[in-house]
Enzyme design. Structure first.
Site, short mmCIF file in Angstrom:
data_model
loop_
_atom_site.label_atom_id
_atom_site.label_comp_id
_atom_site.label_asym_id
_atom_site.label_seq_id
_atom_site.Cartn_x
_atom_site.Cartn_y
_atom_site.Cartn_z
N GLN A 1 0.83 -1.20 0.00
CA GLN A 1 0.00 0.00 0.00
C GLN A 1 0.87 1.25 0.00
OE1 GLN A 1 -2.05 1.82 3.48
NE2 GLN A 1 -3.92 1.05 2.52
N TYR B 1 -6.03 10.33 5.12
CA TYR B 1 -4.70 10.67 4.62
C TYR B 1 -4.82 11.52 3.34
CZ TYR B 1 -3.50 7.50 8.31
OH TYR B 1 -3.40 6.92 9.55
N GLY C 1 -9.24 -7.38 9.90
CA GLY C 1 -8.02 -6.77 10.39
C GLY C 1 -7.42 -7.40 11.63
#
Length: 383
Positions: free
Chosen positions: A111, A190, A331
């Site tokens: 990523q 972000y 996750g």
């Protein structure tokens, strides 16, 4: 299914998790994705370490691993000990990781994440860049503890051009390191998410204002990355319903469908929805996306004090598969359970997430020392 790259034979959503799927040129043994989760264990200079290679290789039974966020440049760093993808040493470090995952039979995307206003001079040595000069609310983690977020510098046309080029170079470096592909991070507050949001993008130029303006930079970056490494090796992560890091998209029902309309013709490897739930917006995005859809579901069953639900996320996974997802990203259960697919498939007990050690930073303890199951520990999952 709404696409031809992921296939399913079972109507039972729980059983579907353990069926094979196709992602671009990759054959996935199951539909469980380990999503990107920062663990802050890179060495000086943002270099991935052999310990990180061990961590990811332990989890190679996931259908796909999307590794933790890596910065495409120095100013894009978010927090201490985050890896990068812009130096030869960082590429060499990621090659250790990719080689270890492949040797263990896995598949891995890297990523690329630029922090934007989520950055601090104590971490990067630079004033952060952002769509607009609006600081992050609250505090930010720095090498010296909690710090006051600085006012970022509004990006100029030259900054936008250079940042696009840095995303391209980072994607090229990921492939050079042996990764199977790249995920462009436009979620969770972000930089690219900051361009999409009405709370963080107050620009008066072509990259702000209207929906078309606010999606423009994200579209440019994704198109550029796909042109560089191939759309079949390019994924995109977005988080339409996530308000973390001061994000508000006042016109989300209009903006995110417009973003998908602009990118769907590229034929990307996948779209990754973070904090997904079966809402009307999720359904609208599913209808607009003919390719593979990865959903990282919210887990309402998990109490705040215990972030791993008792079923390891199976109920949430089944719910989002039933709503139209092709693959499911789970996750924190992957943090504590290196062999999570086998545990979920067989009904074996789950390791709890350790609370005596911090999630972020440190060494092997609480990172690579979680146990795996033995054959006698398993019970079949009911059909």
């Amino acid at each position: 299914m709404t696409n031809e790259t992921a296939t399913s034979a079972s109507e039972n959503p729980v059983q579907r998790l353990f069926e094979p799927a196709r992602l671009g040129s990759l054959d996935l043994p199951n539909r469980l994705v380990m999503p990107p989760m920062s663990r802050n264990r890179a060495a000086a200079g943002g270099v991935p370490t052999p310990l990180m290679a061990e961590y990811y290789a332990q989890r190679a039974s996931a259908g796909l691993i999307v590794a933790e966020a890596s910065s495409p440049n120095q100013v894009g760093y978010t927090y201490p000990d985050i890896p990068g993808l812009f130096t030869d040493s960082q590429v060499d470090g990621w090659r250790l990781v990719a080689d270890a995952v492949h040797a263990a039979g896995g598949r891995i995307f890297l990523q690329v994440e630029h922090g934007g206003r989520i950055g601090h001079p104590d971490t990067s040595g630079l004033i952060p860049l952002a769509p607009s000069a609006i600081p992050l609310p609250g505090y930010i983690h720095t090498p010296n503890g909690h710090g006051t977020p600085p006012v970022p510098r509004e990006m100029t046309a030259a900054d936008l051009r250079d940042t696009r080029e840095d995303f391209i170079a980072a994607a090229r470096n990921a492939i050079r390191a042996g990764a199977d592909g790249v995920e462009v991070h436009a979620a969770n507050g972000y930089l690219l998410n900051q361009f999409l949001a009405t709370s963080t993008n107050h620009r008066a130029d072509e990259y702000g204002g209207s929906v078309a303006g606010r999606i423009k930079f994200v579209v440019e970056v994704v198109r550029a990355v796909a042109a560089e490494i191939g759309p079949e090796r390019t994924g995109l992560r977005i988080s339409p319903g996530n308000p973390h890091n001061g994000i508000e998209v006042a016109d989300a029902d209009e903006l995110f469908p417009a973003l998908l309309d602009a990118l769907a013709p590229l034929g990307l490897a996948y779209l990754h929805l973070a904090y997904a739930s079966p809402t009307p917006l999720f359904a609208a995005l599913r209808r607009r996306w003919d390719g593979v859809l990865i959903a990282n579901p919210s887990n309402p069953e998990a109490p705040e004090a215990d972030p791993i639900p008792a079923d390891g996320g199976l109920a949430a996974a089944a719910r989002i598969l039933d709503a139209g997802a092709d693959l499911v990203a789970i996750g924190r259960p992957f943090i504590a359970n290196p062999d999570l697919p086998e545990r979920l498939r067989t009904g074996a007990p789950l390791n709890p997430l350790r609370t005596d050690l911090p999630l972020y930073g440190g060494g092997a303890a609480g990172y690579t020392d979680y146990p795996v199951i033995g054959a006698s520990d398993t019970q079949p999952v009911p059909a």
